[in-house]
Design a protein around this motif. Structure first.
Motif, short mmCIF file in Angstrom:
data_model
loop_
_atom_site.label_atom_id
_atom_site.label_comp_id
_atom_site.label_asym_id
_atom_site.label_seq_id
_atom_site.Cartn_x
_atom_site.Cartn_y
_atom_site.Cartn_z
N ASP A 70 0.85 -1.19 0.00
CA ASP A 70 0.00 0.00 0.00
C ASP A 70 0.89 1.25 0.00
O ASP A 70 1.62 1.51 0.96
CB ASP A 70 -0.90 -0.01 1.24
N VAL A 71 0.81 2.02 -1.09
CA VAL A 71 1.62 3.24 -1.21
C VAL A 71 0.71 4.46 -1.39
O VAL A 71 1.15 5.48 -1.92
CB VAL A 71 2.62 3.13 -2.37
N THR A 72 -0.53 4.35 -0.93
CA THR A 72 -1.50 5.43 -1.15
C THR A 72 -1.01 6.75 -0.57
O THR A 72 -1.05 7.79 -1.23
CB THR A 72 -2.85 5.05 -0.52
N ASP A 73 -0.55 6.71 0.68
CA ASP A 73 -0.09 7.94 1.32
C ASP A 73 1.15 8.49 0.64
O ASP A 73 1.27 9.71 0.43
CB ASP A 73 0.19 7.68 2.80
N LEU A 74 2.09 7.62 0.32
CA LEU A 74 3.32 8.07 -0.34
C LEU A 74 3.02 8.70 -1.69
O LEU A 74 3.62 9.72 -2.06
CB LEU A 74 4.27 6.88 -0.52
N ALA A 75 2.07 8.10 -2.42
CA ALA A 75 1.77 8.58 -3.77
C ALA A 75 0.84 9.78 -3.77
O ALA A 75 0.83 10.55 -4.73
CB ALA A 75 1.16 7.45 -4.59
N GLY A 76 0.03 9.93 -2.73
CA GLY A 76 -0.92 11.03 -2.70
C GLY A 76 -2.16 10.78 -3.55
O GLY A 76 -2.77 11.72 -4.06
N LEU A 77 -2.55 9.51 -3.69
CA LEU A 77 -3.72 9.15 -4.50
C LEU A 77 -4.91 8.70 -3.66
O LEU A 77 -5.83 8.07 -4.18
CB LEU A 77 -3.35 8.03 -5.49
N GLY A 78 -4.93 9.07 -2.39
CA GLY A 78 -6.01 8.65 -1.50
C GLY A 78 -7.22 9.55 -1.59
O GLY A 78 -7.66 10.11 -0.59
#
Length: 567
Positions: free
Chosen positions: A121-129
């Motif tokens: 899960d890289v949602t926070d890192l990517a900023g796609l949440g």
């Protein structure tokens, strides 16, 4: 991965390691089972538990039965960080009026593929949440900087995320001008409709719903969701890419604004092979749109004329998802669409010169799923025999349907129709692995090679539940080729380009699409099964905006990058 430049093979540039197909164990039949499942040539196994994907979908329901709950949501598979592995992005809903706020708030989630069916899960890192009410999604490099961007069609303002190239994304919706108001979104696609090398954007919308005009219905004394006929259909939008990070709404001047419809899934494809990308947009119980691109900046709605508006009985369908492929190898793109309970899906064969006929019954594409509501779908060659198969999911939109209708169920199992190569399809779902016996409330579907072994895998978004990830463990042996396009004067990822792969056995035709199926995105890296052919005689690419290239004598069982125009 190999990079091939046109006219001749010049040099190889490693970009990612793609393994050869590995030996797969077939599902064994339990001796205690009175009717053991059959084992067929295609095996899709449920590997969800091992992936680390812990996404949980919500449609925001709280008992009011708002119509928007029934149509959520799609998903996207794409390589967001350019590491050669296909990642997965799942859309989510949010609490609607009358539903208690959830903590933490539901949001879309991005899972990075680490290889061997392990995802992080890289949602926070990517900023796609994104915490909007997600319905549809498409992927495209709208600024031609080499990194895939993300467009999310919400109920409420849509969102465009620019890929920064370092694993992160930035919300550039306001700057780009593509929020598209407070409408109920649906399928969406990037396309280069004017051939200028910049990706434009089509946004389908569903119905004119608001909390204030909500319609409540009852069937046999049970509360149910109403259908789209209870609301006015919504306008759809077309945005032209100005090449400077902004888009202009050209819905009026192109003709798109002339028609409204309750949009669902869609695909941008050149159905008449004239070099200009057209649009096939499904409308729920309204009759589909087929927008013909005249190459001069105008679209004409021709679905009634060319046979795509209704099914072969002349009936408007509860149209859900759509994909296209040349299933019969005549060089023309054919369309498959899913439909509502009691309606067979529809397979429209391209007759050439822009005309279609419904061949669903003739080909056996109606086998299975009649009693279910059918959603996400896709063409894909799961056994690499050179003939694209059909996959789709089932799941009712009425959450209490079993209380008043004994002919159907809330959950359904996926359907796999194997292409026999003789112009017919056979339902092989019963023998295609435990993944085809799983029961979900299916919505979005994505078909991509998630472990780079040359076999197509499946990701499914299930309404109000966890996703389903199916690994293709079909017996190895058949050859394959995967193709990634890189353009110079056309849009960078070659969206809309037509690709022909020629072997000693047949010629296969594909296009690169952005947005397809049920409000989803997949397949940016084209996949070709080659059967017994260890080499490809030639590959021909016709680029949007003009120009064509040709490559010859290419080994099978690899992924190649084809660059427009040579050095």
């Amino acid at each position: 991965m190999r990079t091939l430049r046109c006219r001749k093979t010049i040099r190889c540039i490693p970009a990612a390691i793609l393994t050869a197909a590995v030996t797969a164990a077939l599902v064994s039949c339990s001796s205690s089972s009175p009717e053991p499942p059959r084992v067929g040539p295609i095996q899709l196994q449920d590997v969800t538990a091992q992936t680390g994907i812990d996404f949980q979908h919500t449609d925001g329901s709280g008992g009011q039965r708002y119509i928007v709950e029934t149509v959520a949501s799609g998903l996207a598979t794409f390589d967001y960080d350019s590491d050669g592995l296909i990642d997965a992005y799942f859309l989510n809903g949010r609490p609607l009026r009358g539903t208690d706020a959830a903590e933490p708030a539901p949001r879309n989630r991005l899972f990075r593929n680490r290889g061997d069916f392990q995802f992080q899960d890289v949602t926070d890192l990517a900023g796609l949440g994104d915490t909007g009410y997600g319905l549809g999604v498409c992927i495209g490099d709208y600024d031609n900087d080499g990194f895939p961007d993300v467009y999310v069609a919400n109920y409420g303002p849509k969102v465009l995320y620019r890929n920064n190239g370092d694993g992160t994304f930035t919300d550039v919706t306001a700057q780009a001008g593509v929020a598209d108001g407070e409408r109920v979104g649906a399928g969406t696609s990037f396309l280069d409709f004017d051939g200028d090398g910049c990706l434009d954007l089509y946004v389908a919308n569903y119905v004119d719903f608001s909390y204030e005009n909500h319609v409540a219905e009852v069937t046999d004394g049970f509360p149910v969701y109403t259908g789209p006929r209870s609301y006015e259909p919504s306008p759809h939008s077309l945005y032209r890419n100005e090449g400077d990070g902004t888009f202009s709404d050209v819905s009026e001047q192109t003709g798109i604004a002339r028609h409204r419809g309750p949009g669902m899934g869609m695909i941008a494809a050149d159905y008449d092979d004239d070099g200009h990308t057209d649009l096939f947009v499904l409308n729920d119980v309204f009759g589909n749109f087929c927008w013909h691109n005249d190459g001069q900046g105008r679209f004409e709605e021709v679905a009634l004329l060319n046979g795509l508006k209704y099914n072969g009985d002349g009936v408007p369908m509860g149209s859900m998802g759509v994909d296209c492929a040349d299933y019969d190898h005549d060089g023309q793109l054919d369309f498959f669409q899913t439909s509502y309970q009691g309606e067979p899906p529809a397979l429209f064969r391209n007759l050439g010169q822009g005309n279609f006929e419904d061949v669903t019954r003739l080909t056996g594409a109606n086998a299975g799923g009649l009693e279910n509501v059918k959603w996400g779908c896709g063409f894909g060659d799961f056994d690499n025999d050179g003939h694209p198969d059909i996959f789709y999911v089932n799941g009712h939109l009425q959450d209490n349907v079993e209380l008043y209708d004994g002919t159907t169920s809330r959950k359904g199992s996926p359907i796999l129709l194997r292409n026999t190569g003789g112009g017919a399809f056979v339902n092989v779902s019963d023998g295609a692995g435990d993944g085809l016996r799983a029961r979900t409330v299916g919505r979005g579907v994505a078909l991509d090679d998630l472990d780079n072994d040359g076999r197509l895998d499946v990701a499914i978004l299930s309404s109000r539940g966890p996703p389903l990830i199916l690994k293709n463990e079909s017996p190895p042996g058949a050859h394959w080729l995967q193709i990634q396009l890189r353009a110079r004067t056309a849009n960078r990822d070659g969206v809309g380009a037509r690709v022909q792969v020629v072997t000693a056995e047949r010629t296969q035709t594909r296009e690169v699409h952005s947005g397809r199926g049920y409000q989803s995105h997949f397949g940016s890296r084209l996949h070709f099964g080659l059967g017994d052919c260890p080499r490809v005689e030639r590959i021909e690419v016709r680029w949007i905006g003009g120009g064509a290239d040709r490559w010859e004598d290419i080994d099978a069982n690899q992924c190649v990058t084809l660059i427009q125009g040579g050095w």
